[in-house]
Design a protein around this motif. Structure first.
Motif, PDB file in Angstrom:
ATOM      1  N   LEU A 231       0.745  -1.104  -0.074  1.00 43.44           N
ATOM      2  CA  LEU A 231      -0.272   0.088  -0.030  1.00 43.44           C
ATOM      3  C   LEU A 231       0.937   1.160  -0.079  1.00 43.44           C
ATOM      4  O   LEU A 231       1.854   1.379   0.836  1.00 43.44           O
ATOM      5  CB  LEU A 231      -0.895   0.017   1.225  1.00 43.44           C
ATOM      6  N   ALA A 232       0.762   2.050  -0.895  1.00 42.20           N
ATOM      7  CA  ALA A 232       1.543   3.289  -0.967  1.00 42.20           C
ATOM      8  C   ALA A 232       0.597   4.584  -1.369  1.00 42.20           C
ATOM      9  O   ALA A 232      -0.411   4.467  -2.235  1.00 42.20           O
ATOM     10  CB  ALA A 232       2.553   3.147  -1.978  1.00 42.20           C
ATOM     11  N   GLY A 233       1.115   5.643  -1.272  1.00 47.17           N
ATOM     12  CA  GLY A 233       0.421   6.915  -1.690  1.00 47.17           C
ATOM     13  C   GLY A 233       1.163   7.187  -3.085  1.00 47.17           C
ATOM     14  O   GLY A 233       2.150   6.595  -3.417  1.00 47.17           O
ATOM     15  N   TYR A 234       0.629   8.332  -3.817  1.00 46.58           N
ATOM     16  CA  TYR A 234       1.142   8.655  -5.071  1.00 46.58           C
ATOM     17  C   TYR A 234       0.747  10.017  -5.326  1.00 46.58           C
ATOM     18  O   TYR A 234      -0.366  10.897  -4.695  1.00 46.58           O
ATOM     19  CB  TYR A 234       0.908   7.804  -6.150  1.00 46.58           C
ATOM     20  N   GLY A 235       1.372  10.771  -6.231  1.00 46.07           N
ATOM     21  CA  GLY A 235       1.082  12.254  -6.517  1.00 46.07           C
ATOM     22  C   GLY A 235       1.490  13.010  -5.532  1.00 46.07           C
ATOM     23  O   GLY A 235       0.837  14.214  -5.406  1.00 46.07           O
ATOM     24  N   GLY A 236       2.583  12.862  -4.689  1.00 45.91           N
ATOM     25  CA  GLY A 236       2.930  13.580  -3.611  1.00 45.91           C
ATOM     26  C   GLY A 236       2.071  13.669  -2.434  1.00 45.91           C
ATOM     27  O   GLY A 236       2.443  14.386  -1.245  1.00 45.91           O
ATOM     28  N   HIS A 237       1.131  12.791  -2.164  1.00 43.94           N
ATOM     29  CA  HIS A 237       0.236  12.682  -1.093  1.00 43.94           C
ATOM     30  C   HIS A 237       0.526  11.320  -0.239  1.00 43.94           C
ATOM     31  O   HIS A 237       0.464  10.188  -0.979  1.00 43.94           O
ATOM     32  CB  HIS A 237      -1.235  12.472  -1.623  1.00 43.94           C
ATOM     33  N   GLU A 238       1.140  11.538   0.961  1.00 51.28           N
ATOM     34  CA  GLU A 238       1.428  10.435   1.804  1.00 51.28           C
ATOM     35  C   GLU A 238       0.448  10.057   2.534  1.00 51.28           C
ATOM     36  O   GLU A 238       0.526   8.995   3.335  1.00 51.28           O
ATOM     37  CB  GLU A 238       2.877  10.843   2.443  1.00 51.28           C
ATOM     38  N   PHE A 239      -0.555  10.907   2.912  1.00 50.28           N
ATOM     39  CA  PHE A 239      -1.646  10.555   3.723  1.00 50.28           C
ATOM     40  C   PHE A 239      -2.438   9.468   3.289  1.00 50.28           C
ATOM     41  O   PHE A 239      -2.964   9.325   2.110  1.00 50.28           O
ATOM     42  CB  PHE A 239      -2.547  11.794   3.928  1.00 50.28           C
ATOM     43  N   ILE A 240      -2.490   8.302   3.941  1.00 47.75           N
ATOM     44  CA  ILE A 240      -3.425   7.247   3.542  1.00 47.75           C
ATOM     45  C   ILE A 240      -4.271   6.693   5.008  1.00 47.75           C
ATOM     46  O   ILE A 240      -3.688   6.554   5.985  1.00 47.75           O
ATOM     47  CB  ILE A 240      -2.514   5.826   3.142  1.00 47.75           C
ATOM     48  N   PRO A 241      -5.454   6.818   4.619  1.00 50.70           N
ATOM     49  CA  PRO A 241      -6.396   6.337   5.918  1.00 50.70           C
ATOM     50  C   PRO A 241      -5.887   5.080   6.545  1.00 50.70           C
ATOM     51  O   PRO A 241      -5.659   4.173   5.830  1.00 50.70           O
ATOM     52  CB  PRO A 241      -7.684   6.378   5.056  1.00 50.70           C
ATOM     53  N   SER A 242      -5.822   5.013   7.964  1.00 48.53           N
ATOM     54  CA  SER A 242      -5.302   3.914   8.673  1.00 48.53           C
ATOM     55  C   SER A 242      -6.373   2.710   8.293  1.00 48.53           C
ATOM     56  O   SER A 242      -5.765   1.564   8.413  1.00 48.53           O
ATOM     57  CB  SER A 242      -5.487   4.138  10.112  1.00 48.53           C
ATOM     58  N   TYR A 243      -7.643   2.876   8.000  1.00 54.99           N
ATOM     59  CA  TYR A 243      -8.648   1.690   7.762  1.00 54.99           C
ATOM     60  C   TYR A 243      -8.137   0.955   6.370  1.00 54.99           C
ATOM     61  O   TYR A 243      -8.875  -0.134   6.210  1.00 54.99           O
ATOM     62  CB  TYR A 243      -9.780   2.288   7.600  1.00 54.99           C
ATOM     63  N   GLU A 244      -7.215   1.500   5.605  1.00 54.07           N
ATOM     64  CA  GLU A 244      -6.952   0.689   4.423  1.00 54.07           C
ATOM     65  C   GLU A 244      -5.711  -0.105   4.771  1.00 54.07           C
ATOM     66  O   GLU A 244      -5.199  -0.630   3.728  1.00 54.07           O
ATOM     67  CB  GLU A 244      -6.682   1.802   3.454  1.00 54.07           C
ATOM     68  N   THR A 245      -5.181  -0.007   5.832  1.00 59.18           N
ATOM     69  CA  THR A 245      -3.689  -0.616   5.953  1.00 59.18           C
ATOM     70  C   THR A 245      -3.987  -2.294   6.202  1.00 59.18           C
ATOM     71  O   THR A 245      -5.242  -2.460   6.555  1.00 59.18           O
ATOM     72  CB  THR A 245      -3.077  -0.057   7.204  1.00 59.18           C
ATOM     73  N   PHE A 246      -3.050  -3.156   6.026  1.00 59.62           N
ATOM     74  CA  PHE A 246      -3.125  -4.480   6.328  1.00 59.62           C
ATOM     75  C   PHE A 246      -3.024  -4.911   7.984  1.00 59.62           C
ATOM     76  O   PHE A 246      -2.056  -4.694   8.512  1.00 59.62           O
ATOM     77  CB  PHE A 246      -2.057  -5.290   5.560  1.00 59.62           C
ATOM     78  N   ARG A 247      -4.073  -5.536   8.293  1.00 61.98           N
ATOM     79  CA  ARG A 247      -4.179  -6.325   9.607  1.00 61.98           C
ATOM     80  C   ARG A 247      -4.555  -7.486   9.444  1.00 61.98           C
ATOM     81  O   ARG A 247      -5.433  -7.915   8.959  1.00 61.98           O
ATOM     82  CB  ARG A 247      -5.202  -5.427  10.447  1.00 61.98           C
ATOM     83  N   LEU A 248      -3.830  -8.423   9.863  1.00 59.75           N
ATOM     84  CA  LEU A 248      -3.946  -9.870  10.084  1.00 59.75           C
ATOM     85  C   LEU A 248      -4.530 -10.394  11.201  1.00 59.75           C
ATOM     86  O   LEU A 248      -4.444  -9.888  12.180  1.00 59.75           O
ATOM     87  CB  LEU A 248      -2.561 -10.697   9.598  1.00 59.75           C
ATOM     88  N   GLY A 249      -5.165 -11.711  10.897  1.00 60.13           N
ATOM     89  CA  GLY A 249      -5.513 -12.403  12.108  1.00 60.13           C
ATOM     90  C   GLY A 249      -7.028 -13.049  11.928  1.00 60.13           C
ATOM     91  O   GLY A 249      -7.775 -12.475  11.092  1.00 60.13           O
ATOM     92  N   GLY A 250      -7.414 -14.064  12.758  1.00 59.24           N
ATOM     93  CA  GLY A 250      -8.799 -14.626  12.331  1.00 59.24           C
ATOM     94  C   GLY A 250      -8.999 -15.367  11.243  1.00 59.24           C
ATOM     95  O   GLY A 250      -7.803 -15.670  10.291  1.00 59.24           O
ATOM     96  N   ALA A 251     -10.173 -15.745  10.797  1.00 57.42           N
ATOM     97  CA  ALA A 251     -10.358 -16.565   9.670  1.00 57.42           C
ATOM     98  C   ALA A 251     -11.585 -15.810   8.977  1.00 57.42           C
ATOM     99  O   ALA A 251     -11.718 -16.471   7.746  1.00 57.42           O
ATOM    100  CB  ALA A 251     -11.114 -17.892  10.047  1.00 57.42           C
ATOM    101  N   ASN A 252     -12.157 -14.951   9.259  1.00 57.05           N
ATOM    102  CA  ASN A 252     -13.338 -14.226   8.576  1.00 57.05           C
ATOM    103  C   ASN A 252     -13.093 -12.784   8.136  1.00 57.05           C
ATOM    104  O   ASN A 252     -13.981 -11.998   7.928  1.00 57.05           O
ATOM    105  CB  ASN A 252     -14.579 -14.377   9.502  1.00 57.05           C
TER     106      ASN A 252
END
Length: 814
Positions: free
Chosen positions: A653-674
């Motif tokens: 996951l990365a930003g582009y166009g000079g914008h480094e802000f990425i919402p935290s809810y788009e990041t990768f979080r592992l765990g569970g099965a569902n």
């Protein structure tokens, strides 16, 4: 006509003198001449009347006790009113004997002028009034009774009784009682009934404890024993003396020799002899190995349609290798398969082996090509809820085409991959001339799901839900899904629809609208929006499709009320808290799926690559690009019945166009099965980069009130929680699964999962992975879909727990 048997009378004559003998011979000669003259055909006399054939006026039965008279007359098959016929009466007697109910049958004829009355006399077999066992010790009478096909009330038959004895002996010998003996005895019970007793002498239970080989020099006895059907007694059983194993052992031993160089080997002896004790047996097998051979040249003869490149690509045994008859069959099958791909089904491939130089076998595959075959008709059967056009549009073989084996196999796989059928069978049958008819038979499965109820999880609390789904709406393979879920910590409303063949073209169109709310850690996340998607098959590579979808959604993240003053809030995603962020994104997906089963594959692979671009020219309030790569491979395991699945997932996951802000809810979080990125053995969203895990202390006040409700006292305490938010920008997971059927439709699996997330590229440590392992079960239930239960052990959990149960309902992320 048949008459009752009468006792013959016997006479004793004095010894004749020579003179009397001469006189007697003369008298006999004259008598014979007279009889010949009397039997000569008389001259036709027009005045002589024709003989009168009487009419059967009545048929009665005599002697029957338990067999119904009507059944006897019906089986006799001589109707009342018909002209009497001697041959018909004899046939009727034979038919009555064939019933197996009588020991004797005869017919009495009573003439009454031009009418005849028939009386059928029968002597019935006695009936079985009781069946018992004597002498049995290892098996109770109740167990042996289950092996009987004779029943009380049936007519007693010595032949059927002997067949029953043979069946019981077969059972005993399968159980290891090779010395068992069974005799029968009958007792009169009166009223034409017999009691049948099976007198059993079981003997001792014997086992084969040793297998010896005579004449085996080139192959070790250990390998030969392994190839046999019969096994010697060991720690985990074996040694049973089973009828029919001799033929299987001979065939398997000779096949093993023929596949390991000994082309002329044969089994010459197979003998069971007593062992060291009365309960032990020794199996002695004699073999003639003959010489060991090796392959020489392999040629193809009689072919006219194959090109040089096709011939060069055919499988053939290598010159100098040890002779192996299975390789001869494999070479012949390869030639037949190549011709079948060209439409030549009616051909013969005859392997011709010749020996030279004593131990070299030259192989010539002689081909008789015949004529090609075209497809006359394609028949589809077994589909009741699915329209026939849904199946036919997936076929790669059509009426009028030249038959191709690969097209037949491909059609079977493509129909199976629709996910609508439990089984898909394809076959072909001869038609006119050399043409064939293709028969495709499907077995439909329940594809609709409907469930409602309530559940409790640590992540969502007590939740009520209603789920409706169907993957074959009106038999058109259209899918629709409706989800209504509501609870104190979670709500989810979703509607989606997919049309896989828009306007009868292979164009997929679909849409989805949703509105969700979910509490995670110290935050509450709300999403509302929708998406549209379109897909088409790609011309290259095979089994691949391309998809493009557009998503527009609003996401709002708020801090939960009871932690609004937490110090952690100021450190995590403070720039997006309390704001509604609009995401406008375009997603491109490449998918290649060559698995042989959409639910439990045994062969094939699945590769998907997804790239999502948000913001920029698409508008919205966030700009980022997210990429996921996933690959799976299925292949038979080293253990029979097990399928190995290897899977790898990578994400960035990365930003582009000079914008480094990425919402935290788009990041990768592992765990569970569902979740989107599962890791079994861990809680949902538990695995995040180590630097993103924080301890949060929340102030909690407890109030004491008097009877009027006024506060009289208060207590302050702090609750400490571990906040795992946000996730990382880099992700990888790896899985090894051993999948196996238990009892249809229940399957089991053993799994090993490993994965982790990182914030930056330089933080990645390929071996720094969180590992989980365990076992699971999968069960397909009509109206509910797939139900799964996984039990995982997390080796690197930091919360003190180790075990985690994961419940799956419907399609899972696996």
């Amino acid at each position: 006509m048949p008459r009752p048997a009468r006792k013959a009378r016997r006479y004793r004559l004095p010894a004749p003198s020579p003179a009397l003998g001469l006189l007697a011979a003369l008298v006999l000669a004259l008598a014979a001449a007279g009889r010949a003259a009397a039997q000569a055909p008389a001259a036709p006399d027009s005045a002589a009347p024709a003989p009168v054939v009487p009419v059967v006026s009545a048929i009665r039965v005599a002697g029957n006790v338990s067999v119904d008279s009507a059944r006897i007359v019906r089986s006799f098959e001589v109707p009342v009113g018909a002209r009497y016929n001697e041959d018909a009466a004899r046939r009727g007697i034979r038919k009555l004997f064939a019933l197996g109910l009588f020991t004797d049958v005869w017919v009495e004829r009573r003439l009454l002028g031009e009418r005849v009355e028939l009386v059928i006399h029968v002597v019935e077999r006695p009936r079985l009034g009781r069946i018992g066992f004597e002498g049995n010790r290892r098996h109770t009478a109740e167990e042996l009774s289950k092996k009987l096909f004779l029943r009380v009330g049936e007519a007693y038959s010595p032949t059927a009784t002997q067949s029953q004895v043979d069946s019981l002996l077969h059972f005993y010998r399968q159980e290891g009682y090779g010395q068992a003996e069974i005799r029968t005895a009958t007792d009169s019970l009166g009223a034409n009934q017999l009691g049948l007793r099976f007198m059993v002498r079981e003997g001792e239970k014997v086992r084969i404890t040793r297998i010896e080989f005579a004449g085996a020099r080139g192959v070790s006895p250990k390998r030969l024993r392994r190839a046999m059907e019969t096994k010697s007694k060991g720690l985990f059983g074996g040694g049973e003396l089973k009828p029919g194993n001799e033929d299987k052992d001979r065939e398997k031993l000779e096949t093993y020799y023929h596949d390991h160089g000994y082309r002329d080997a044969r089994v010459t002896g197979y003998q069971i002899v007593p062992g060291a004790t009365s309960r032990q047996l020794t199996l002695r097998v004699s073999v003639e190995e003959g010489p060991s051979y090796r392959f020489g040249e392999t040629r193809l003869a009689g072919h006219t349609l194959l090109t040089e490149s096709e011939i060069a690509g055919l499988y053939r045994p290598r010159a100098g290798d040890r002779y192996d008859h299975s390789k001869v069959d494999k070479a012949a099958q390869a030639v037949a398969a190549l011709y079948a791909e060209k439409g030549y089904l009616y051909l013969s491939v005859d392997p011709d082996e010749s020996v030279r130089e004593g131990d070299v076998v030259d192989l010539t595959l002689r081909v008789a090509e015949g004529r090609p075959s075209n497809v006359r008709f394609v028949h589809v059967s077994g589909n009741h809820a699915t329209r026939e056009k849904v199946i036919r549009r997936e076929l790669s073989i059509h009426e009028g085409d030249r038959f191709r084996r690969s097209a037949l196999v491909r059609s079977q796989g493509d129909v199976f991959r629709l996910g609508l059928f439990e089984d898909v069978q394809v076959d072909f049958a001869p038609a006119e001339s050399t043409d064939v008819d293709v028969n495709l038979k499907v077995k439909e499965k329940q594809v609709g799901t409907a469930s409602a109820g309530a559940g409790y999880t640590s992540e969502s609390g007590l939740t009520g839900f209603v789920q409706l789904g169907h993957n074959n709406v009106l038999g058109n393979n259209q899918s629709v899904q409706v989800t209504l879920e509501r609870g104190p910590r979670r709500s989810n409303y979703l509607l989606s629809f997919t049309e896989p063949w828009f306007h009868d073209t292979p164009t997929l169109l679909g849409f989805e609208v949703f509105n969700t709310r979910r509490e995670r850690d110290i935050f509450e996340e709300k999403r509302a929006g929708g998406s549209v998607r379109m897909g088409r098959p790609l011309p290259w590579p095979d089994y691949s499709r391309g998809y493009v979808s557009y998503r527009l959604e609003d996401v709002k993240t708020d801090v939960l009320t009871d932690v609004a003053g937490s110090a952690t809030v100021s450190l995590v995603d403070s720039s997006s808290l309390g704001r509604t962020l609009r995401t406008s994104s375009l997603e491109l997906t490449f998918l290649r799926n060559s698995t042989d089963n959409p639910f439990y594959p045994n062969h094939g692979s699945r590769l998907s690559l997804t790239s999502e671009l948000a913001g920029g020219v698409l508008g919205g309030m966030v700009d980022f690009n997210k990429h996921r790569l996933e690959g799976r491979a299925y292949f038979p395991s080293g253990v029979r019945g097990l399928t190995t699945m290897l899977r790898a997932r990578l994400g960035v996951l990365a930003g582009y166009g000079g914008h480094e802000f990425i919402p935290s809810y788009e990041t990768f979080r592992l765990g569970g099965a569902n979740v989107t990125d599962p890791l079994r053995g861990y809680d949902d969203y538990q695995v995040v980069p180590k630097g993103n895990v924080r301890l949060d202390s929340t102030l909690i006040k407890f109030y004491t009130r008097d009877e009027s409700g006024a506060i009289v006292d208060s207590t302050i305490s702090y609750r400490t929680t571990r906040v795992r938010y946000p996730g990382g920008r880099w992700m990888s997971t790896f899985t090894i699964e051993e999948q196996f059927p238990i009892v249809h439709p229940l399957h089991g699996l053993l799994f090993l999962d490993a994965g982790n997330t990182w914030n930056r590229l330089e933080d990645i440590r390929p071996l720094d992975l969180k590992v989980g392992a365990g076992l699971g079960f999968r069960l397909e239930i009509p109206l509910l879909g797939t139900i799964g239960l996984d039990w995982g052990y997390g080796f690197h959990r930091d919360d003190g727990a180790r075990f985690k149960f994961h419940f799956l309902l419907g399609p899972a992320a696996f």
